[in-house]
Design an enzyme around this catalytic site. Structure first.
Site: not given
Ligand code: ASP
Length: 324
Positions: A100-101, A67, A21
């Site tokens: 973040t995932d 991610s 993200t």
């Molecule tokens: N789906 C995203 C990821 O992990 C979520 C994020 O980065 O906050 O790539």
């Protein structure tokens, strides 16, 4: 006083982009969830933070992933890139931009397998780069500040002004900006107003023995996570064993209790040679105390951490057997 030509060059920070993200783009600035992860390259992320213009940064884009799709090949490539960067005397540290995932999984893998006498700082964002109040730029600035700071070492995560040990991180909220916790260990420090405040020592655990013998991604054993819950079915475990699982982590309920049907299936799997570990699906606390079942406990590790630890154990055992 040194002349300009003689003045020491500023320490270099290598920024490696992997997507997420933080590099995400949405069609509308008020859209925090309907965006495409990894749309923006690492050098553009750096260029978007005016305060970074005065820093010596080398940015490279390794991947543009959401991610949730991170896999062993990315981990191995990241590890190689980080080692190469850290070995350069002019490099103060490395910053990895990530989704973040699975941030906690990449951080834990690197914590266990990458020698980091200099800082390796992962950072991310909960809002895309196109959001009205994106959190990525400040997180990136904080991560670079941490990577440049003297005396810092280990795999760390800079998010929301907090500094987490890579080994303690867990994502505890799906969409709030303040989405992370360090569990009972607490954060290592904080970054405010460009200054680092340290609360405890930098992470210093020895590397896992598998770090010296990691095979190519295609040779990694299959290790899966099974969650125990009301009405759980044994078939989940038998299907995984049939599909070649070499290890299983059961994310048990509470302090590691496991539904009796899963327990019976897990015991059968053990007899068939599958290594089983028992963690807790609770976000905090892990599994403490004497085992209530025959399944070994993963202790305080979260299920994803326990899975990485089991992967590394299996790979180390395989390398040791091959060397005999
Ligand atoms: N789906 C995203 C990821 O992990 C979520 C994020 O980065 O906050 O790539």
């Amino acid at each position: 006083m040194p002349s300009l030509a003689e003045s020491p060059s500023p320490p270099v920070v290598v920024v490696i982009g992997t997507g997420g993200t933080i590099a995400g783009a949405a069609l509308r600035a008020d859209d925090h969830v309907g965006y495409r992860s990894g749309a923006i390259a690492a050098d553009a992320l750096v260029a978007a933070v005016p305060a970074l213009a005065a820093h010596a940064i080398e940015a490279e884009t390794l991947a543009r992933l959401d991610s949730c799709d991170v896999d062993p090949a990315i981990w191995l490539a990241l590890r190689v890139r980080c080692s190469a960067a850290l070995a350069r005397p002019e490099v103060a540290g490395v910053v990895i931009t990530h989704g973040t995932d699975t941030l906690e999984e990449t951080a834990y893998f690197l914590h266990r397998t990458l020698a980091a006498p200099k800082p390796v700082v992962l950072t991310a964002a909960m809002r895309p780069a196109t959001a009205l109040s994106a959190d990525g730029p400040q997180n990136l600035l904080d991560a670079v500040t941490l990577a440049e700071a003297a005396g810092v070492r280990g795999v760390l995560v800079a998010m929301g002004g907090q500094v987490y040990a890579g080994a303690d991180l867990r994502k505890v909220h799906g969409w709030r900006v303040d989405a992370f916790s360090a569990g009972d260990a607490g954060v290592v420090g904080a970054l405010a107003d460009g200054k680092l405040r340290r609360y405890r020592s930098w992470p210093d655990a020895p590397l896992h023995p598998a770090a010296a013998v990691l095979p190519d991604a295609a040779a990694w054993p299959a290790v899966d996570i099974v969650t125990s819950h009301a009405g759980a079915r044994a078939e989940v475990i038998s299907a995984l064993v049939q599909a070649g699982a070499r290890g299983l982590v059961i994310a048990g309920t509470g302090n590691g209790t496991v539904h009796h049907t899963l327990l019976a299936a897990a015991r059968k799997a053990q007899v068939a040679g599958v290594v089983v570990r028992r963690a807790s699906r609770c976000q905090l606390g892990g599994v403490v105390g004497a085992p209530a079942t025959a399944l070994p406990s993963a202790g305080e590790l979260t299920p994803p951490q326990a899975r990485i630890e089991l992967l590394l154990d299996l790979m180390a055992a395989e390398a040791a057997a091959a060397a005999r």
